[in-house]
Design a protein around this motif. Structure first.
Motif, short mmCIF file in Angstrom:
data_model
loop_
_atom_site.label_atom_id
_atom_site.label_comp_id
_atom_site.label_asym_id
_atom_site.label_seq_id
_atom_site.Cartn_x
_atom_site.Cartn_y
_atom_site.Cartn_z
N LEU A 78 0.87 -1.18 0.00
CA LEU A 78 0.00 0.00 0.00
C LEU A 78 0.90 1.22 0.00
O LEU A 78 2.05 1.17 0.43
CB LEU A 78 -0.89 0.00 1.24
CG LEU A 78 -1.93 -1.11 1.30
CD1 LEU A 78 -2.79 -0.95 2.55
CD2 LEU A 78 -2.81 -1.10 0.06
N PHE A 79 0.37 2.35 -0.48
CA PHE A 79 1.15 3.58 -0.46
C PHE A 79 1.04 4.20 0.93
O PHE A 79 -0.05 4.60 1.34
CB PHE A 79 0.64 4.54 -1.54
CG PHE A 79 0.61 3.92 -2.92
CD1 PHE A 79 1.74 3.27 -3.41
CD2 PHE A 79 -0.52 3.98 -3.70
CE1 PHE A 79 1.73 2.68 -4.67
CE2 PHE A 79 -0.54 3.40 -4.97
CZ PHE A 79 0.59 2.75 -5.45
N PRO A 80 2.15 4.28 1.66
CA PRO A 80 2.08 4.65 3.08
C PRO A 80 1.60 6.08 3.31
O PRO A 80 1.12 6.41 4.39
CB PRO A 80 3.51 4.47 3.57
CG PRO A 80 4.36 4.53 2.35
CD PRO A 80 3.53 4.00 1.23
N HIS A 81 1.75 6.94 2.29
CA HIS A 81 1.41 8.35 2.49
C HIS A 81 -0.03 8.66 2.13
O HIS A 81 -0.44 9.81 2.22
CB HIS A 81 2.36 9.24 1.70
CG HIS A 81 2.33 8.96 0.22
ND1 HIS A 81 2.67 7.74 -0.31
CD2 HIS A 81 2.00 9.74 -0.83
CE1 HIS A 81 2.56 7.78 -1.63
NE2 HIS A 81 2.15 8.98 -1.96
N ASP A 89 -4.26 7.61 2.56
CA ASP A 89 -5.19 6.82 3.36
C ASP A 89 -5.86 5.78 2.46
O ASP A 89 -5.61 5.73 1.26
CB ASP A 89 -6.20 7.73 4.09
CG ASP A 89 -7.14 8.45 3.14
OD1 ASP A 89 -7.11 8.16 1.93
OD2 ASP A 89 -7.91 9.31 3.60
N GLU A 127 -8.84 5.34 1.29
CA GLU A 127 -9.62 5.81 0.16
C GLU A 127 -8.71 6.26 -1.00
O GLU A 127 -8.91 5.89 -2.15
CB GLU A 127 -10.50 6.98 0.60
CG GLU A 127 -11.33 7.53 -0.55
CD GLU A 127 -12.24 8.67 -0.14
OE1 GLU A 127 -11.87 9.42 0.80
OE2 GLU A 127 -13.31 8.81 -0.74
N ARG A 128 -7.68 7.03 -0.65
CA ARG A 128 -6.84 7.56 -1.72
C ARG A 128 -5.91 6.51 -2.31
O ARG A 128 -5.49 6.61 -3.47
CB ARG A 128 -6.09 8.80 -1.25
CG ARG A 128 -7.07 10.00 -1.18
CD ARG A 128 -6.34 11.28 -0.92
NE ARG A 128 -5.66 11.21 0.37
CZ ARG A 128 -4.61 11.94 0.69
NH1 ARG A 128 -4.12 12.78 -0.17
NH2 ARG A 128 -4.05 11.81 1.88
N LEU A 134 -6.39 6.54 -6.34
CA LEU A 134 -5.27 7.11 -7.10
C LEU A 134 -5.29 6.65 -8.56
O LEU A 134 -5.31 7.46 -9.49
CB LEU A 134 -3.94 6.72 -6.45
CG LEU A 134 -2.70 7.32 -7.12
CD1 LEU A 134 -2.65 8.82 -6.93
CD2 LEU A 134 -1.42 6.69 -6.59
N ALA A 135 -5.31 5.33 -8.77
CA ALA A 135 -5.27 4.82 -10.14
C ALA A 135 -6.60 5.05 -10.86
O ALA A 135 -6.64 5.24 -12.07
CB ALA A 135 -4.92 3.34 -10.14
N HIS A 168 -10.77 6.09 6.00
CA HIS A 168 -9.83 7.20 6.14
C HIS A 168 -8.65 6.86 7.04
O HIS A 168 -7.94 7.75 7.51
CB HIS A 168 -10.55 8.45 6.63
CG HIS A 168 -11.55 8.92 5.61
ND1 HIS A 168 -11.19 9.28 4.34
CD2 HIS A 168 -12.90 9.02 5.67
CE1 HIS A 168 -12.27 9.61 3.66
NE2 HIS A 168 -13.32 9.46 4.44
N TYR A 205 -4.87 5.29 7.71
CA TYR A 205 -3.63 5.16 6.94
C TYR A 205 -3.09 3.74 7.10
O TYR A 205 -3.37 3.09 8.10
CB TYR A 205 -2.60 6.18 7.42
CG TYR A 205 -2.87 7.56 6.86
CD1 TYR A 205 -2.21 8.00 5.72
CD2 TYR A 205 -3.81 8.40 7.44
CE1 TYR A 205 -2.46 9.25 5.19
CE2 TYR A 205 -4.08 9.65 6.91
CZ TYR A 205 -3.40 10.07 5.79
OH TYR A 205 -3.66 11.30 5.24
N ARG A 238 -8.08 -2.34 -3.73
CA ARG A 238 -7.46 -1.39 -4.65
C ARG A 238 -7.36 -1.99 -6.05
O ARG A 238 -7.59 -1.31 -7.05
CB ARG A 238 -6.05 -1.06 -4.12
CG ARG A 238 -5.29 -0.07 -4.94
CD ARG A 238 -4.00 0.35 -4.25
NE ARG A 238 -2.97 -0.68 -4.28
CZ ARG A 238 -1.72 -0.51 -3.84
NH1 ARG A 238 -1.37 0.65 -3.29
NH2 ARG A 238 -0.83 -1.47 -3.90
#
Ligand SMILES: Nc1ncnc2c1ncn2[C@@H]1O[C@H](COP(=O)(O)OP(=O)(O)OP(=O)(O)O)[C@@H](O)[C@H]1O
Ligand SMILES: [Mg+2]
Lengths: 223, 243, 216
Positions: free
Chosen positions: B90-93, B95, B97-98, B102-103, B133, B135, B151
């Protein structure tokens, strides 16, 4: 000991000190900006598979990191005119400081990009993001967070290092000590006062940088 | 035409040949479990299908896209083939939802609202609606892996690749992730999954592929393969993992 | 009187480089001893001692070394100690180095995990035995490479003493440059001499880092 410390007569020189502070900060910021631009180019060149790029880049980094800033400054300011390149003291200072910072910036940036794990890039790519999108949305933030502390302390180091350019006549903060000394003959007080001014700047910037780190990288916006 | 078609693919890392001529067809809706010893080339196989590794020889077709073509449109491929990794990634920066949107925004060009709706939907499907929400570092491993599945699901891929997605988890967290996988399977998703969970393979997969030293050593209906191995290699592998 | 930059000048620079090295060694010894004290003050379980060490470190690392040099150069005579540039430089650089050594060594000591202390204790070792046989050997490994790395900074920083008039390599360069009007060549030679010294130390630090890391 019967010396009378007369710090109070220095108070007359507030305007000079303030002007020195401003020039020191200007120098530091310019050095940081140019140094990082140079550093980015050098970091990319050093990591390149082409020897024509990587060898000169490494040579640059090693040369700068293993010689004193003062000597680099003298080469730029006193040495280059014999090649017909006469620079003003201010310009020579910015050039020497930026070249110096470039070598350190390259190392900081390289470490930052290496700190982002390969798997993060793969995760981005396997979601269909392009290389550029992956860099922009996945790598950049994480790399910035990783290098931020090093950049912040580098800024303070630069700010403290800029005082060597007083030796070629740049009228930044440290130069004001010599100026006040020449007017008052109070060498000890003048240098102590100016040196402690740097301490105030250091502490203020450290606090500012920690706050920014907290605000940008730690705090999570409540939604 | 099959959804996935591999013809005689070969892959080496330096002097070491890891895939030594693998051919394989996967039909739409099939659920294929890939098993085999460590180092037998299972991960490499999935990564080749997703274009994360380039093969030296052979041809890979996924949903009509030639992955091995020189000018292959890998982004189009990856839109259709989702991948979930052992280490979540997962992208740590961002949350939850994002991580999901993102993609959707960048690749599928959905607007904020539409992307948000898809995100809520898939995150609910993996049972984490209340963590929308949070992280990544606020989630357990099992929860992170479910987000990673969500995701990937959100992109509505034609094929999903799973590489040992429960191996990094504490035993008590494996179940929740497998249940999510089972749900995805029931909805008719085409799946290829590398796994060490033999019971899961037996109950959920239609078909099992046993890899051995860079080749497909056995390939057949899940129950048949796992209950009556035809080769000594599979027999000894199964007795090693089951005991 | 202007003359050519000649071989004799290079020899003069090399001789001056001895003072650069001598100053760095002085600072290493003086700074090393004081640095041990700082590291100790920093980790003993006594808050005021910790604060004192932190104050010291912040004061030194938060101000320019050039300023510190001038303060000692002008300040020591005021308290009745007549100093030449050499003494002021040696004292000032020692005090400077101590702050960095203190931090490096504290970091090394604290990098040895608390479990190692506990393991030592569980074997019935006394505090002193744990420190000398369990913790220090491990901390030393961690500390060696950054300590040698800091010596590079120290060598480079001795150049600042030129500005208070101490004749080491950089000041010698200024002198020759003034006499020959060949500043570019002179300062390039000066840079090469620094480079040879510093690069050797840098390489040594890297080798030590690799060796001590692998051997763990
Ligand atoms: N990037 C790489 N570079 C070099 N060798 C690699 C690389 N990736 C994999 N290998 C080698 O390829 C072989 C197959 O690896 P692969 O990861 O596909 O095995 P696996 O079947 O997934 O094993 P495991 O069950 O341990 O995950 C191994 O010998 C591995 O060391
Ligand atoms: Mg694997």
């Amino acid at each position: 000991m019967n010396y009378n410390f007369r710090f109070e007569i220095l108070l007359r020189y507030q305007a000079e000190i303030l002007q020195g502070v401003l020039l020191t900060l200007q120098l530091s910021v310019l050095t940081m900006v140019f140094g990082l631009i140079i550093g980015l180019g050098v970091a990319i060149a050093a990591g390149s598979p082409s020897k024509w790029l990587s060898v000169p880049a490494r040579f640059y980094v090693e040369t700068i990191r293993n010689t004193p800033l003062l000597v680099q400054l003298f080469i730029v300011f006193f040495g280059l005119p014999s090649l017909g390149l006469r620079l003003s003291a201010d310009l020579a200072a910015v050039i020497a400081l930026s070249i110096n910072m470039g070598a350190y910036g390259a190392e900081i940036l390289r470490a930052g990009f290496e700190s982002v794990r390969r798997s993060q890039i793969e995760a981005g790519r396997s979601l269909g993001l392009t290389a550029a999108q992956t860099f922009r949305h996945v790598v950049l933030f994480q790399a910035t967070k990783a290098i931020y502390p090093a950049l912040a302390s580098q800024f303070v180091l630069i700010m403290l290092a800029t005082c060597v350019v007083s030796s070629i006549g740049v009228t930044e903060l440290f130069h004001q000590a010599a100026f006040i000394d020449s007017r008052t003959y109070r060498s000890f007080e003048a240098y102590t006062l100016i040196t402690l001014s740097y301490l105030i700047l250091t502490l203020a910037f450290r606090a500012l940088f920690s706050f920014i780190y907290w605000a940008v990288f730690v705090r999570r916006p409540a939604r | 035409m099959s959804l996935v078609e591999l013809t005689q693919i070969r892959k080496s890392f330096g002097p070491v040949e890891v895939l030594k001529g693998v051919s394989l067809k996967v039909e739409k809706g099939e659920i294929v479990a890939i098993i085999g010893r460590s180092g037998s080339g299972k991960s490499t196989l999935l990564r080749c299908i997703n274009g994360l590794e380039q093969v030296q020889a052979g041809r890979i077709l996924v949903a009509g896209i030639d992955v091995t073509a020189r000018n292959a449109d890998l982004n189009a491929l990856r839109e259709r083939a989702g991948m979930v990794f052992q280490s979540y990634n997962l992208f740590p920066h961002l949350d939850v939802e994002r991580n999901v949107t993102l993609a959707l925004k960048l690749v599928k060009k959905l607007d904020r609202e539409a992307a948000g709706k898809v995100a809520r939907d898939v995150v609910t499907r993996v049972g984490l609606a209340e963590k929308l929400h949070a992280y990544p570092d606020e989630l357990s491993g099992g929860q992170q892996q479910r987000v990673a599945i969500a995701r990937s699901l959100a992109m509505q891929p034609a094929l999903m690749l799973f590489d040992e997605i429960t191996s990094a988890l504490d035993p008590e967290l494996v179940g929740e992730v497998l249940r999510v996988l089972e749900g995805v399977a029931k909805e008719g998703m085409t799946m290829m999954l590398v796994t060490h969970e033999m019971n899961f393979a037996k109950n959920v997969a239609d078909r099992v592929i046993f890899m051995h030293e860079g080749r497909i050593h056995e390939d057949g209906p899940a129950r048949e393969i796992l209950q009556t191995p035809r080769t000594a290699e599979l027999g000894s592998f199964l007795s090693a993992v089951l005991h | 009187m202007i003359r050519e930059f000649a071989g004799a000048d290079v020899v003069y620079l090399l001789l001056a480089a001895r003072w650069t090295v001598a100053l760095a060694i002085m600072a290493m010894l003086g700074g090393g001893l004081l640095g041990l004290v700082i590291a100790a003050l920093r980790i003993v379980p006594f808050k005021p001692a910790n604060w004192l060490a932190i104050l010291y470190i912040n004061l030194i690392q938060g101000t320019p070394l050039l300023g510190q040099l001038f303060i000692f150069f002008f300040g020591l005579p005021l308290i009745g100690i007549q100093v030449d540039a050499w003494t002021a430089a040696a004292i000032s650089l020692s005090i400077y180095a101590a702050a960095f050594f203190g931090e490096i060594w504290r970091g090394a000591l604290q990098s040895v995990s608390i479990r190692q202390w506990e393991a030592g204790a569980s074997l019935g070792l006394t505090y002193g035995q744990r420190l000398f046989y369990v913790v220090l050997p491990q901390a030393l490994r961690v500390a060696v490479a950054p300590t040698v790395g800091f010596l590079v900074q120290l060598i480079k920083n001795t150049s600042l003493t030129a500005l208070i008039g101490f004749v080491e390599l950089t000041r010698a360069g200024q002198i020759i440059s003034g006499a020959t009007f060949a500043p570019l060549r002179v300062y390039l030679v000066v840079a090469v001499v620094y480079f040879v010294i510093c690069f050797s130390l840098s390489q040594m630090s890297r080798r030590l880092e690799r060796k001590l890391h692998v051997a763990r």
